[in-house]
Design an enzyme around this catalytic site. Structure first.
Site, PDB file in Angstrom:
ATOM      1  N   ASP A  76     -31.048  12.332 -19.116  1.00 49.76           N
ATOM      2  CA  ASP A  76     -30.857  12.782 -20.493  1.00 49.76           C
ATOM      3  C   ASP A  76     -32.228  12.755 -21.178  1.00 49.76           C
ATOM      4  O   ASP A  76     -32.749  11.692 -21.501  1.00 49.76           O
ATOM      5  CB  ASP A  76     -29.856  11.840 -21.185  1.00 49.76           C
ATOM      6  CG  ASP A  76     -29.650  12.198 -22.649  1.00 49.76           C
ATOM      7  OD1 ASP A  76     -30.413  13.028 -23.184  1.00 49.76           O
ATOM      8  OD2 ASP A  76     -28.721  11.629 -23.265  1.00 49.76           O
TER       9      ASP A  76
ATOM     10  N   LYS B 168     -33.605  18.876 -31.548  1.00 51.53           N
ATOM     11  CA  LYS B 168     -34.454  17.681 -31.646  1.00 51.53           C
ATOM     12  C   LYS B 168     -35.895  18.012 -31.269  1.00 51.53           C
ATOM     13  O   LYS B 168     -36.795  17.190 -31.386  1.00 51.53           O
ATOM     14  CB  LYS B 168     -33.926  16.583 -30.719  1.00 51.53           C
ATOM     15  CG  LYS B 168     -32.554  16.072 -31.154  1.00 51.53           C
ATOM     16  CD  LYS B 168     -32.048  15.010 -30.207  1.00 51.53           C
ATOM     17  CE  LYS B 168     -30.562  14.820 -30.323  1.00 51.53           C
ATOM     18  NZ  LYS B 168     -30.145  13.976 -31.446  1.00 51.53           N
TER      19      LYS B 168
END
Ligand code: PMP
Length: 406
Positions: free
Chosen positions: A200, A226
């Site tokens: 991740d 992000k």
């Protein structure tokens, strides 16, 4: 490479130039979602003003331009993480969908008693899909524990790893603690027992360069929003042979080769996993964000961010009763904290009144909160467009709040 000039950088993020509750905005919630440079906003507007059309449908010029920009964005992402081929870059809705795609696709490969390893510090997005997979198959979820500082426990992974381990899914960087995990080592060990690895990378890619071939992971996932790109799109990287072995996730247009009522054959990679009209403007915006970001000398950005974190750390002692949750030796500029006598959500609300945006709560990491025995934390997360003076204002803000309550 472009020299890192903070004043120039800040000017390219239009949203930063505003007052919130009568005070200049100080945006310290970057781990939740980062802001977008004007080049990204402009690229999305340009696309809709000039080229908007569906992709891969041929027949007209707008469609050709949209397809070229969309596939160009895929190449940009491939280059960004150094994947071998654009076949290995799948557009998803985000990190969450990317993990669900893999977990769902592995259903037939798992049997009762097989083991999946995650860590204590995972985001719910890297826990729940595996838990659901375990429930479907009878597999067992095992957890790498952490120490007080918020680092993976030395030796814990080795003890969990067995011949039954089929999947190892860990975060490269914790969204709560900022801890950078030794994923290369984890991947190497997982490969020794033939387990698949998923990393991740949601909180990693905004802070340092990632090379998926050097990591040698099977899957790597991240979200655009992000990484200074638009919402609604993320990336699943998978090694070509691994993606080929996975069944399609959703059925529909684009993902097929030939459809009859008797039998459908599927399109080649990456389209096999991209049913329906894809997020076109989002892909173009993400590529622009990467282009913007890649223009800078990365080591100087990393150093700049680490200086923000050092300043923050050095000011903790100015707030009596303040403690940092997550003191890993190796971390990105994310600071989770508690202050004696103050509830995190009150800290968040009172900082907002001073124009300072942070996040409070469990940060989608309840098992991690359980480890620390906390219902939630306050979290300030920095990006390269934040300044030393903003860090100082955060602490002035905290001092004000503390005075108010004592
Ligand atoms: N993993 C990590 C480490 C994250 O920080 C986040 C977002 N907070 C996610 C997964 C989920 O990302 P998204 O909501 O964009 O799918």
């Amino acid at each position: 490479k472009e020299i890192f000039d903070i004043n120039k950088v800040r000017k390219s993020f239009p949203i930063l130039n505003q007052n919130v509750n009568g005070k200049p905005l100080i945006y310290l919630d970057n781990a939740a979602s980062a802001q977008k440079p004007d080049a990204v906003i402009q690229s999305i507007s340009d696309y809709y003003c000039n080229d908007n059309s569906n992709v891969h449908r041929g027949a007209h010029s707008l469609g050709d331009r949209a397809t070229a920009a969309f596939e160009g964005a895929r190449e940009c992402v491939r280059n960004f993480i150094n994947a071998k081929s654009t076949k290995e870059i799948i557009w998803t809705g985000g990190t969450t969908e990317a993990i669900n795609l893999v977990a769902s696709g592995l259903t037939a490969s798992l049997k009762a008693g097989d083991e999946i390893i995650v860590s204590r510090m995972e985001h719910h997005a890297n826990i729940v899909p595996w838990q659901m997979l375990a429930e479907r198959t009878g597999a067992i979820l095992k957890v790498i524990e952490i120490n007080e500082a918020g680092e993976l426990l030395e030796g814990a992974f080795d003890q969990l790893l067995t011949e039954r381990t089929k999947i190892v899914a860990v975060t490269q960087v914790s969204n709560v603690l900022g801890t950078i995990n030794p994923v290369k080592e984890i991947i190497e060990k997982a490969k020794a027992v033939d387990a698949l690895t998923l990393i991740d990378g949601a909180q990693a890619v905004p802070h340092f360069l990632v090379d998926v071939q050097a990591l040698d992971c099977d899957f790597f996932v991240f979200s655009s929003h992000k990484l200074f790109g638009p919402t609604g799109i993320g990336v699943l990287y998978g090694k070509e042979e691994r993606l080929n072995a996975l069944p399609p996730y959703q059925g529909g247009g684009e993902m097929i080769e030939r459809v009859t009522f008797e039998k459908t054959t599927f399109n080649e990679l990456p389209y096999k996993f991209e049913a329906g009209t894809p997020p076109i403007s989002e892909a173009i915006g993400l590529a622009k964000a990467i282009e913007y970001f890649a223009a800078f000398d990365r080591p100087s950005i990393e150093l700049y961010e680490q200086n923000l974190l050092s300043t923050a750390n050095s000011m903790v002692s100015s707030i009596p009763g303040m403690r940092i949750i997550g003191n890993a030796a190796n971390k990105v500029p994310v600071m989770s904290f508690m202050i004696d006598g103050l509830h995190p959500s009150d800290i968040g609300t009172l900082l907002d009144q001073q124009g300072i945006a942070i996040r409070t709560g469990h940060h989608c990491a309840m098992p991690l909160m359980d480890f620390y025995g906390l219902p939630g934390t306050a979290r300030a997360s920095f990006a390269f467009y934040n300044t030393q003076s903003e860090v100082e204002k955060l602490f002035e803000g905290l001092q004000k709040i503390q005075r108010l309550f004592t």
